[in-house]
Design a protein around this motif. Sequence first.
Motif, PDB file in Angstrom:
ATOM      1  N   ASP A  58      79.307   7.731 -25.628  1.00  0.00           N
ATOM      2  CA  ASP A  58      78.687   6.732 -26.497  1.00  0.00           C
ATOM      3  C   ASP A  58      78.583   7.304 -27.898  1.00  0.00           C
ATOM      4  OD1 ASP A  58      78.351   4.846 -24.490  1.00  0.00           O
ATOM      5  OD2 ASP A  58      76.482   5.775 -23.807  1.00  0.00           O
ATOM      6  N   VAL A  59      79.012   6.489 -28.894  1.00  0.00           N
ATOM      7  CA  VAL A  59      79.015   6.913 -30.295  1.00  0.00           C
ATOM      8  C   VAL A  59      78.018   6.067 -31.069  1.00  0.00           C
ATOM      9  CG1 VAL A  59      80.384   7.208 -32.389  1.00  0.00           C
ATOM     10  CG2 VAL A  59      81.418   7.639 -30.138  1.00  0.00           C
ATOM     11  N   GLU A  60      77.192   6.729 -31.840  1.00  0.00           N
ATOM     12  CA  GLU A  60      76.190   6.065 -32.670  1.00  0.00           C
ATOM     13  C   GLU A  60      76.578   6.213 -34.138  1.00  0.00           C
ATOM     14  OE1 GLU A  60      71.693   6.368 -31.945  1.00  0.00           O
ATOM     15  OE2 GLU A  60      72.076   7.799 -33.575  1.00  0.00           O
ATOM     16  N   ALA A  61      76.427   5.144 -34.903  1.00  0.00           N
ATOM     17  CA  ALA A  61      76.707   5.170 -36.346  1.00  0.00           C
ATOM     18  C   ALA A  61      75.395   5.065 -37.109  1.00  0.00           C
ATOM     19  CB  ALA A  61      77.635   4.022 -36.735  1.00  0.00           C
ATOM     20  N   HIS A  62      75.304   5.775 -38.223  1.00  0.00           N
ATOM     21  CA  HIS A  62      74.109   5.689 -39.078  1.00  0.00           C
ATOM     22  C   HIS A  62      74.535   5.774 -40.531  1.00  0.00           C
ATOM     23  CE1 HIS A  62      73.981  10.068 -40.033  1.00  0.00           C
ATOM     24  NE2 HIS A  62      74.572  10.167 -38.860  1.00  0.00           N
ATOM     25  N   ASP A  63      73.793   5.093 -41.421  1.00  0.00           N
ATOM     26  CA  ASP A  63      74.134   5.125 -42.840  1.00  0.00           C
ATOM     27  C   ASP A  63      73.528   6.352 -43.499  1.00  0.00           C
ATOM     28  OD1 ASP A  63      71.430   4.488 -43.262  1.00  0.00           O
ATOM     29  OD2 ASP A  63      71.836   2.357 -43.399  1.00  0.00           O
ATOM     30  N   LEU A  64      74.130   6.726 -44.628  1.00  0.00           N
ATOM     31  CA  LEU A  64      73.670   7.915 -45.354  1.00  0.00           C
ATOM     32  C   LEU A  64      72.687   7.506 -46.435  1.00  0.00           C
ATOM     33  CD1 LEU A  64      77.071   9.838 -45.589  1.00  0.00           C
ATOM     34  CD2 LEU A  64      75.243  10.082 -43.899  1.00  0.00           C
ATOM     35  N   ARG A  65      71.530   7.007 -46.013  1.00  0.00           N
ATOM     36  CA  ARG A  65      70.458   6.597 -46.910  1.00  0.00           C
ATOM     37  C   ARG A  65      69.160   7.217 -46.425  1.00  0.00           C
ATOM     38  NH1 ARG A  65      71.371   1.540 -49.539  1.00  0.00           N
ATOM     39  NH2 ARG A  65      69.150   1.475 -50.002  1.00  0.00           N
ATOM     40  N   THR A  66      68.143   7.167 -47.281  1.00  0.00           N
ATOM     41  CA  THR A  66      66.825   7.653 -46.896  1.00  0.00           C
ATOM     42  C   THR A  66      65.816   6.534 -47.152  1.00  0.00           C
ATOM     43  OG1 THR A  66      67.409   9.918 -47.500  1.00  0.00           O
ATOM     44  CG2 THR A  66      65.064   9.413 -47.260  1.00  0.00           C
ATOM     45  N   PRO A  67      65.175   5.997 -46.113  1.00  0.00           N
ATOM     46  CA  PRO A  67      65.379   6.352 -44.702  1.00  0.00           C
ATOM     47  C   PRO A  67      66.685   5.764 -44.185  1.00  0.00           C
ATOM     48  CG  PRO A  67      63.837   4.535 -44.874  1.00  0.00           C
ATOM     49  CD  PRO A  67      64.124   4.969 -46.286  1.00  0.00           C
ATOM     50  N   SER A  68      67.230   6.393 -43.156  1.00  0.00           N
ATOM     51  CA  SER A  68      68.514   5.987 -42.614  1.00  0.00           C
ATOM     52  C   SER A  68      68.340   4.962 -41.498  1.00  0.00           C
ATOM     53  CB  SER A  68      69.261   7.210 -42.077  1.00  0.00           C
ATOM     54  OG  SER A  68      70.485   6.847 -41.488  1.00  0.00           O
ATOM     55  N   LEU A  69      69.315   4.059 -41.383  1.00  0.00           N
ATOM     56  CA  LEU A  69      69.339   3.096 -40.293  1.00  0.00           C
ATOM     57  C   LEU A  69      70.547   3.378 -39.408  1.00  0.00           C
ATOM     58  CD1 LEU A  69      68.484  -0.298 -42.073  1.00  0.00           C
ATOM     59  CD2 LEU A  69      66.961   1.165 -40.732  1.00  0.00           C
ATOM     60  N   LYS A  70      70.350   3.292 -38.102  1.00  0.00           N
ATOM     61  CA  LYS A  70      71.451   3.523 -37.174  1.00  0.00           C
ATOM     62  C   LYS A  70      71.883   2.198 -36.557  1.00  0.00           C
ATOM     63  CE  LYS A  70      68.497   4.573 -33.176  1.00  0.00           C
ATOM     64  NZ  LYS A  70      68.148   5.578 -32.157  1.00  0.00           N
ATOM     65  N   SER A  71      73.060   2.218 -35.956  1.00  0.00           N
ATOM     66  CA  SER A  71      73.591   1.009 -35.325  1.00  0.00           C
ATOM     67  C   SER A  71      72.652   0.536 -34.227  1.00  0.00           C
ATOM     68  CB  SER A  71      74.983   1.274 -34.751  1.00  0.00           C
ATOM     69  OG  SER A  71      74.952   2.399 -33.886  1.00  0.00           O
ATOM     70  N   GLU A  72      72.552  -0.781 -34.091  1.00  0.00           N
ATOM     71  CA  GLU A  72      71.643  -1.331 -33.093  1.00  0.00           C
ATOM     72  C   GLU A  72      72.056  -0.908 -31.688  1.00  0.00           C
ATOM     73  OE1 GLU A  72      69.815  -5.687 -31.775  1.00  0.00           O
ATOM     74  OE2 GLU A  72      71.121  -5.486 -33.521  1.00  0.00           O
ATOM     75  N   LYS A  73      73.360  -0.878 -31.429  1.00  0.00           N
ATOM     76  CA  LYS A  73      73.874  -0.424 -30.146  1.00  0.00           C
ATOM     77  C   LYS A  73      74.999   0.574 -30.387  1.00  0.00           C
ATOM     78  CE  LYS A  73      72.879  -4.656 -27.526  1.00  0.00           C
ATOM     79  NZ  LYS A  73      73.483  -5.742 -26.700  1.00  0.00           N
ATOM     80  N   PRO A  74      75.088   1.614 -29.558  1.00  0.00           N
ATOM     81  CA  PRO A  74      76.213   2.541 -29.702  1.00  0.00           C
ATOM     82  C   PRO A  74      77.503   1.904 -29.192  1.00  0.00           C
ATOM     83  CG  PRO A  74      74.883   3.163 -27.817  1.00  0.00           C
ATOM     84  CD  PRO A  74      74.165   2.031 -28.471  1.00  0.00           C
ATOM     85  N   ALA A  75      78.612   2.428 -29.661  1.00  0.00           N
ATOM     86  CA  ALA A  75      79.911   1.990 -29.159  1.00  0.00           C
ATOM     87  C   ALA A  75      80.247   2.786 -27.897  1.00  0.00           C
ATOM     88  CB  ALA A  75      80.979   2.183 -30.222  1.00  0.00           C
ATOM     89  N   ARG A  76      80.759   2.112 -26.882  1.00  0.00           N
ATOM     90  CA  ARG A  76      81.135   2.770 -25.627  1.00  0.00           C
ATOM     91  C   ARG A  76      82.615   3.108 -25.695  1.00  0.00           C
ATOM     92  NH1 ARG A  76      79.195   2.568 -20.197  1.00  0.00           N
ATOM     93  NH2 ARG A  76      79.314   4.752 -19.581  1.00  0.00           N
ATOM     94  N   VAL A  77      82.952   4.359 -25.462  1.00  0.00           N
ATOM     95  CA  VAL A  77      84.334   4.812 -25.576  1.00  0.00           C
ATOM     96  C   VAL A  77      84.796   5.338 -24.221  1.00  0.00           C
ATOM     97  CG1 VAL A  77      85.943   6.338 -26.765  1.00  0.00           C
ATOM     98  CG2 VAL A  77      83.965   5.416 -27.994  1.00  0.00           C
ATOM     99  N   LEU A  78      85.905   4.798 -23.729  1.00  0.00           N
ATOM    100  CA  LEU A  78      86.537   5.292 -22.504  1.00  0.00           C
ATOM    101  C   LEU A  78      87.749   6.134 -22.900  1.00  0.00           C
ATOM    102  CD1 LEU A  78      87.202   5.425 -19.470  1.00  0.00           C
ATOM    103  CD2 LEU A  78      88.402   3.232 -19.731  1.00  0.00           C
ATOM    104  N   ILE A  79      87.774   7.381 -22.433  1.00  0.00           N
ATOM    105  CA  ILE A  79      88.894   8.289 -22.695  1.00  0.00           C
ATOM    106  C   ILE A  79      89.572   8.589 -21.361  1.00  0.00           C
ATOM    107  CG2 ILE A  79      89.618  10.497 -23.674  1.00  0.00           C
ATOM    108  CD1 ILE A  79      86.951  10.434 -25.260  1.00  0.00           C
ATOM    109  N   GLU A  80      90.859   8.313 -21.270  1.00  0.00           N
ATOM    110  CA  GLU A  80      91.615   8.529 -20.037  1.00  0.00           C
ATOM    111  C   GLU A  80      92.612   9.657 -20.244  1.00  0.00           C
ATOM    112  OE1 GLU A  80      91.774   4.166 -18.003  1.00  0.00           O
ATOM    113  OE2 GLU A  80      93.040   4.459 -19.755  1.00  0.00           O
ATOM    114  N   PHE A  81      92.659  10.574 -19.288  1.00  0.00           N
ATOM    115  CA  PHE A  81      93.577  11.710 -19.328  1.00  0.00           C
ATOM    116  C   PHE A  81      94.664  11.472 -18.280  1.00  0.00           C
ATOM    117  CE2 PHE A  81      89.284  13.111 -20.452  1.00  0.00           C
ATOM    118  CZ  PHE A  81      89.515  13.636 -21.721  1.00  0.00           C
ATOM    119  N   VAL A  82      95.890  11.331 -18.716  1.00  0.00           N
ATOM    120  CA  VAL A  82      96.980  11.016 -17.805  1.00  0.00           C
ATOM    121  C   VAL A  82      98.066  12.081 -17.907  1.00  0.00           C
ATOM    122  CG1 VAL A  82      96.537   8.547 -17.911  1.00  0.00           C
ATOM    123  CG2 VAL A  82      98.152   9.585 -19.507  1.00  0.00           C
ATOM    124  N   ALA A  83      98.823  12.240 -16.817  1.00  0.00           N
ATOM    125  CA  ALA A  83      99.916  13.206 -16.778  1.00  0.00           C
ATOM    126  C   ALA A  83     101.163  12.601 -17.410  1.00  0.00           C
ATOM    127  CB  ALA A  83     100.196  13.609 -15.347  1.00  0.00           C
TER     128      ALA A  83
END
Length: 528
Positions: free
Chosen positions: A393-418
Motif C-alpha cells: 500500500d502506497v500513501e501520498a502526502h503533499d509537501l506543505r505544513t501542515p501536510s495532508l495525506k491521501s484519503e486512501k492509499p493506493a493498493r499495488v499488486l506486484i507479480e514475479f514471473v519466470a
Amino acid sequence: MCSLGAASRARPVGTATMAAGWGDGGGAPRNRHSRAATKRQCAGVHVLAIYLALVCSVSVAPVAGKHHHHHASGGQEFKFDPTNSFISLVLPHDTYPGYSIKKFTANFTGPNAPFSSISSYSSKPLNYRLLETDYSKYFTVLEDGLVMTTADLSPLVNRPVKLVVLEETPNSTATHQLQLYVMNRKDMLHFPTMLTDVVGQLSENRDGGTRVRDLPLLQANSARGAKTVIYSIVGGNEGDAFALEDSSTGTIGNTIRIDDPRKHGVWLVSARALDREHREQYTVAIEATDAKRINKAEVHLPVHITDVNDNRPVFGKPDYRFTVTGVKATTPAGNETVTWERFTSLGRVEAKDADGDKVAYRLTNPSNTVVIVPQTGELLLAGEPDVPELFVDVEAHDLRTPSLKSEKPARVLIEFVAPDPLPVLLQHTGHEYQHSHRRDKRRVTRAVRPTKRIEFTEADGDTEGRNVFQLEKETDRETFKIRDENPWVTVETNGAVRVKKKWDYEELGPEKTIDFWVIISNQGHNGE
C-alpha cells in the motif's frame, strides 16, 4: 483478471462613466418652415443623457492617483437630472481655458435619426451653435460639435450651469443640454494616493466578515473636510464576494454611511468563504460620495486570494498491477532457477494535488522486498522475492505544513514471473533441497493468464444467480475461486461466473466496469 464492461447510457488617471437615456420627446421633429418653428419644437426633440466623471482628466494640480477619479460638490442645493435627459458634468474651478469638455456627434443610424434614409455621410451637413445663456460667455462650441472652455471658471464655483447646444441640419434641428457643476478643488473628495500601490491578501475558506490583509482603513476626504461620506462597492464584486465594515460600529454591508470621515472609515471584508481554486484575483471598485451624490471619488483595489492547504493528494486510480520477469540461472547442482535483479524498476504510482503542491510517496508498511522513491512514486525491487506475488500500500502526502495525506492509499499488486517454464525434478535427496525445489516449482507454475474483457448490458445482470459466462479450463483438474470479495459477481469452482447482486449502471465506477481476479488451482500438482 476479468473485466465486465457495462453498456452506457493601466489603471486610468481619469475615467469617463456614461449612462444614456431619452427624454419625453419621441423622435427628432423636422423643421421645414422657420427658425421660430424650430424654437417651438425644441422641447419635443431627442435629448441624450450621459453622465461623465472627468474631473481627473481636466485637473491640472496633481491631486488624482492612478486608482481614483474625482467629482465635486457644492454649498448650494444641486442635483443631477433624475430623468437623465441631459449631460451632467462636474469640473474643478481651475479648469484652464481651451479645455475640451465634450464633442457632440449626430446619430445617423438610429430609426428616428433625421438622416437615417441618406446613404452618403457627405450629404449630411451639420452645424452646432451654443445658445446664449447667463453662462455661455465662459464656453464655446466649434462647428464640429466640440464644447470648450474660454475663460476662468472660478466665478462659477458652487453654481449649477446649464448650456444648450443646437444641432442644425438642412432638414432638422436637435438640442443637447449640458449641465455643469464647478467647485473649488479643495472641496473635492479623494482617496489617499498610497492606495495606488497596495494589494490586499485574503486566505481562502475564511468566514465572512474577515478583513482583507494589507489594506489600510479606507477614508476619502477633501482638503477642507467633508461632513458625511457614503461608501459603496460599485464594481468587481463578482458573486458578492466582498462587503464593507463600518470602523466605528462594526456594521457590515455594501453601502456604509460615515458621519465623521476624519476619524472613521470602512474596512474591506469578505462577505463569505472564498475558494482560491474557483477564483484567485479580484479588483474591487469602491466609491465614496457626499450626501448629495455629486462629489465622488473611486478607488480600485486588487485582492489576491491566497491558498490554504485544503486539498488532499488523489491517486489517478485506486489499484495498480505491475509484473516483473526474473532471470534464468543455474545452481551448482545443475538445477535451473530464477533470480531477480536488485533495484529493478517495478512501476510507478502517481497522485495529484488540486492545490498544485508537490507530492511525495511512502509505503504504509516497510518491506524488505520493495522500496519506493519518495519524490517520484517509482517502486524498486530491494531484495529477492520469496512469494510469487506481493501486495503493498502506497500513501501520498503533499509537501506543505501542515501536510495532508491521501484519503486512501493506493493498493499495488506486484507479480514475479519466470521467463520460461522450468523443469520440475521428481526426486529429492534432502529436506532443505526439497524445500528449495518446492519454492522454485511454485514460482514456475504460478502463471498469469491474459485479461478477459467481455461486454454486457445492464439487463444482462437483472437476475441474481444468472450465469453470465464460463471461464475456460486448460485441464480438467483446474478449479476456480474469486480472489477478493466482489459485490456484483461470484465465481464457482467449475468456472461459472454468476450475478451476485442486480447490476445498477449508476452505481458502477466512472469506467462502468466490474473488475475481479480469479485464482486457478490445478489439483494435479498437490493443490498448487
